[in-house]
Scaffold this motif. Structure first.
Motif, PDB file in Angstrom:
ATOM      1  N   SER A   1      11.424   0.199  -0.221  1.00  0.00           N
ATOM      2  CA  SER A   1      10.512  -0.592  -1.004  1.00  0.00           C
ATOM      3  C   SER A   1      11.163  -1.178  -2.205  1.00  0.00           C
ATOM      4  CB  SER A   1       9.362   0.249  -1.430  1.00  0.00           C
ATOM      5  OG  SER A   1       8.229  -0.464  -1.398  1.00  0.00           O
TER       6      SER A   1
ATOM      7  N   GLU B   1       4.791  -8.732  -6.841  1.00  0.00           N
ATOM      8  CA  GLU B   1       5.287  -8.859  -5.480  1.00  0.00           C
ATOM      9  C   GLU B   1       4.311  -8.320  -4.438  1.00  0.00           C
ATOM     10  OE1 GLU B   1       7.204  -5.225  -7.469  1.00  0.00           O
ATOM     11  OE2 GLU B   1       6.384  -7.177  -8.009  1.00  0.00           O
ATOM     12  N   ASP B   2       3.093  -8.817  -4.486  1.00  0.00           N
ATOM     13  CA  ASP B   2       2.083  -8.418  -3.519  1.00  0.00           C
ATOM     14  C   ASP B   2       0.932  -9.411  -3.593  1.00  0.00           C
ATOM     15  OD1 ASP B   2       0.825  -6.910  -1.575  1.00  0.00           O
ATOM     16  OD2 ASP B   2      -0.080  -5.514  -2.997  1.00  0.00           O
ATOM     17  N   GLU B   3      -0.019  -9.258  -2.692  1.00  0.00           N
ATOM     18  CA  GLU B   3      -1.209 -10.092  -2.758  1.00  0.00           C
ATOM     19  C   GLU B   3      -1.953  -9.841  -4.062  1.00  0.00           C
ATOM     20  OE1 GLU B   3      -5.162 -11.182  -0.072  1.00  0.00           O
ATOM     21  OE2 GLU B   3      -3.685  -9.721   0.654  1.00  0.00           O
TER      22      GLU B   3
ATOM     23  N   TRP C   1      10.104  -9.704  -0.943  1.00  0.00           N
ATOM     24  CA  TRP C   1      10.603  -8.913  -2.072  1.00  0.00           C
ATOM     25  C   TRP C   1      12.056  -8.494  -1.862  1.00  0.00           C
ATOM     26  CZ3 TRP C   1      10.687  -8.475  -6.832  1.00  0.00           C
ATOM     27  CH2 TRP C   1      11.172  -7.336  -7.483  1.00  0.00           C
TER      28      TRP C   1
ATOM     29  N   ASN D   1       9.156  -2.024  -5.346  1.00  0.00           N
ATOM     30  CA  ASN D   1       7.884  -2.711  -5.321  1.00  0.00           C
ATOM     31  C   ASN D   1       6.788  -1.859  -5.927  1.00  0.00           C
ATOM     32  OD1 ASN D   1       5.615  -4.115  -4.815  1.00  0.00           O
ATOM     33  ND2 ASN D   1       6.156  -4.669  -2.755  1.00  0.00           N
TER      34      ASN D   1
ATOM     35  N   HIS E   1       0.700  -0.918   0.000  1.00  0.00           N
ATOM     36  CA  HIS E   1       0.000   0.000   0.000  1.00  0.00           C
ATOM     37  C   HIS E   1       0.887   1.163   0.000  1.00  0.00           C
ATOM     38  CE1 HIS E   1      -2.404  -3.460  -0.055  1.00  0.00           C
ATOM     39  NE2 HIS E   1      -1.497  -4.104   0.681  1.00  0.00           N
TER      40      HIS E   1
ATOM     41  N   TRP F   1       5.518  -9.538   3.038  1.00  0.00           N
ATOM     42  CA  TRP F   1       5.779  -9.198   1.638  1.00  0.00           C
ATOM     43  C   TRP F   1       7.124  -8.500   1.481  1.00  0.00           C
ATOM     44  CZ3 TRP F   1       6.956  -4.505  -0.367  1.00  0.00           C
ATOM     45  CH2 TRP F   1       6.619  -3.363   0.368  1.00  0.00           C
TER      46      TRP F   1
ATOM     47  N   SER G   1      -1.728  -1.991  -7.519  1.00  0.00           N
ATOM     48  CA  SER G   1      -2.840  -2.771  -6.994  1.00  0.00           C
ATOM     49  C   SER G   1      -3.840  -1.873  -6.292  1.00  0.00           C
ATOM     50  CB  SER G   1      -2.325  -3.831  -6.011  1.00  0.00           C
ATOM     51  OG  SER G   1      -1.499  -4.761  -6.660  1.00  0.00           O
TER      52      SER G   1
ATOM     53  N   TYR H   1       3.744 -14.619  -1.723  1.00  0.00           N
ATOM     54  CA  TYR H   1       3.006 -13.365  -1.565  1.00  0.00           C
ATOM     55  C   TYR H   1       1.520 -13.664  -1.383  1.00  0.00           C
ATOM     56  CZ  TYR H   1       7.302 -11.234  -3.267  1.00  0.00           C
ATOM     57  OH  TYR H   1       8.616 -10.838  -3.415  1.00  0.00           O
TER      58      TYR H   1
ATOM     59  N   TYR I   1       4.353  -2.848  -7.885  1.00  0.00           N
ATOM     60  CA  TYR I   1       3.072  -3.517  -8.029  1.00  0.00           C
ATOM     61  C   TYR I   1       2.109  -3.165  -6.912  1.00  0.00           C
ATOM     62  CZ  TYR I   1      -0.387  -7.128  -8.659  1.00  0.00           C
ATOM     63  OH  TYR I   1      -1.578  -7.781  -8.826  1.00  0.00           O
ATOM     64  N   ARG I   2       2.609  -2.939  -5.709  1.00  0.00           N
ATOM     65  CA  ARG I   2       1.725  -2.658  -4.579  1.00  0.00           C
ATOM     66  C   ARG I   2       0.924  -1.373  -4.814  1.00  0.00           C
ATOM     67  NH1 ARG I   2       2.365  -5.291   0.027  1.00  0.00           N
ATOM     68  NH2 ARG I   2       1.835  -3.516   1.318  1.00  0.00           N
TER      69      ARG I   2
END
Length: 481
Positions: free
Chosen positions: A24, A92-94, A340, A27, A15, A336, A33, A124, A29-30
């Motif tokens: 981070s 690299e996240d849910e 990562w 990251n 987030h 996570w 998302s 993840y 992708y978070r």
């Protein structure tokens, strides 16, 4: 992949919008998302089914029979006989179902009567092989194992009678854009086309180009004298660190916890990385209007915000704790982030130092911080040599900027600092590259929105045209409204 490294790393293509953790490590992708979820908050999810697939813990050791459950999602309401299969590879996240509800893959599926799937990456979200993310258990976390997971999922999908003759398209952004590329490289028999969005396919230890690109973005799209203002503020920080009185003044101004020893080299570096991450964030996910707004605020206030994230913010004492040891303790409690960061320490690095002369953030973010971080999290063998070997092995295995692939389109935005590690020129006629002016990280994966400029819209149409051509979808194209 889709910061994006601490925010690029912790920031970095997600987030994130709420919490720009300085480590981070790319990251991205978070953040994506969260943004795409906000677009489909009220969507009826009854068309999407959650499924599970047993995967080998180690695809490449036949004597190891341990298995784990990988989560994936299926949406078939747009599919019609002879339609293709689209698979969004999660990063690299849910995993989030939102990528089955909007965006370029959703539009392609709707226009070509395709089935949609979304896979969750091992280690993840809910696809966790072990409850305990110890160094010993993390050794099965790498891109090669993840690619084998995706290959097995595709094989299972293709066993279904209705999909036996269907073409398969994989889509990925940021690190998952690498995976989309490498699926075609390692498993060409399973893949008919791929979209690699903002994919940093080159592993790089000292990613000094990241902050160079941030500087270029602010110089080109910010207000006049904005870059000078950034340099002025960071030089002042640097001067304050040179004396006890200066450090005391800095701690008071920046609400740094009394107990934090800012004389320590690694604590100082964390401070500079945190302060730089605000500019990293704007560069990776912003637009020209946002650069101007950022600069106007900076010039009027002479203040750089710090992120009240779960790693550096001490909520109990209402202060920022830049203590390296405390940061490591906090990281070990965030699954996570442990996963990562492990991948960056063993495969990619992407460490955003300020070692270049072509940036205004001073020279206070160095590789020794990241070496110490890796060894503190995973053990003394995770040192400089191991990081270098991981980068070398990744580039040798996957081919860097010249992957031997076809029917893959590489898409990057020129604002995104990660485009410096992406494919910017055609690899071949069947592996073209598209650089979108004034576009940020993974922006092509979204559907058209108010405010999107014409070049971005045209790029999305171009991507869809290529995919349809490669899978022979002409007979199944639905006329655009």
């Amino acid at each position: 992949m889709y910061f994006a490294f601490l925010n690029t790393f912790f920031l970095l293509c997600l987030h994130f919008a709420d919490s720009l953790a300085p480590f981070s490590l790319g990251n991205g992708y978070r953040y994506l998302s969260k943004e795409v979820n906000s677009m489909v908050a009220n969507f009826d999810k009854s068309t999407i089914e959650t499924k599970w697939l047993q995967q080998p813990l180690d695809h490449f050791n036949k004597t190891d029979d341990r298995m784990w459950n990988m989560r994936y999602f299926e949406r078939l309401d747009k599919w019609r006989p002879k339609g293709p299969v689209y698979l969004f590879i999660n990063g690299e996240d849910e995993a989030t179902q939102a990528f089955l509800q909007t965006g370029i893959m959703y539009e392609l599926a709707k226009e070509t009567k395709g089935a949609m799937y979304l896979s969750e990456h091992r280690y993840y979200g809910k696809s966790i092989p072990f409850d305990d993310l110890s160094t010993e258990n993390l050794k099965y976390l790498n891109s090669k194992q993840a690619l084998a997971d995706v290959a097995k999922l595709i094989e299972e999908i293709k066993l279904l009678p209705q999909f036996k003759s269907s073409k398969v398209v994989v889509v990925g952004g940021s690190y998952a854009g690498n995976l989309a590329t490498w699926m075609e490289l390692l498993y060409p028999q399973l893949i008919d086309a791929a979209i690699a969005s903002s994919a940093p396919v080159v592993a790089k230890k000292d990613f000094y180009e990241y902050l160079e690109n941030v500087s270029e973005d602010f110089e080109q799209h910010g207000t006049p004298n904005c870059l000078d203002k950034i340099a002025e503020i960071f030089k002042r920080y640097d001067e304050l660190f040179k004396s006890p009185d200066g450090i005391a003044k800095l701690k008071a101004e920046e609400h740094i916890c009394d107990k934090t020893d800012m004389n320590k080299n690694e604590n100082k570096q964390i401070f500079f990385l945190d302060k730089s991450s605000e500019f990293m964030y704007t560069a990776q996910y912003g637009n020209p209007k946002r650069f101007k707004s950022h600069c106007e605020d900076l010039i009027s206030t002479s203040a750089i915000n710090s992120s009240k994230d779960e790693v550096l913010w001490n909520a109990k004492n209402d202060c920022f704790d830049y203590d390296f040891d405390e940061m490591i303790k906090s990281m070990k409690e965030i699954d996570w982030l442990m996963s990562w960061t492990y991948q960056t320490c063993t495969e990619f690095s992407y460490f955003p130092t300020s070692s270049s002369d072509k940036q205004p953030f001073t020279k206070n973010i160095r590789m020794d911080l990241f070496y110490k971080m890796c060894s503190s999290l995973y053990g003394p063998t995770f040192n400089e040599q191991r990081i270098e070997e991981g980068v070398k092995n990744t580039n040798e295995l996957f081919g860097g900027l010249k992957p031997n692939v076809s029917n893959v389109v590489f898409v990057n935005g020129d604002l995104d600092p990660y485009h410096k590690l992406g494919v910017l020129e055609d690899v071949s006629y069947d592996a073209p590259a598209k650089v979108i002016p004034r576009a940020s990280h993974c922006r092509d994966l979204f559907s058209n929105r108010p405010g999107d400029h014409q070049e971005l819209k045209e790029a999305r149409n171009y991507i869809k045209y290529l995919v349809k051509k490669w899978i022979g979808a002409g007979d199944y194209i639905i006329k655009r409204e």
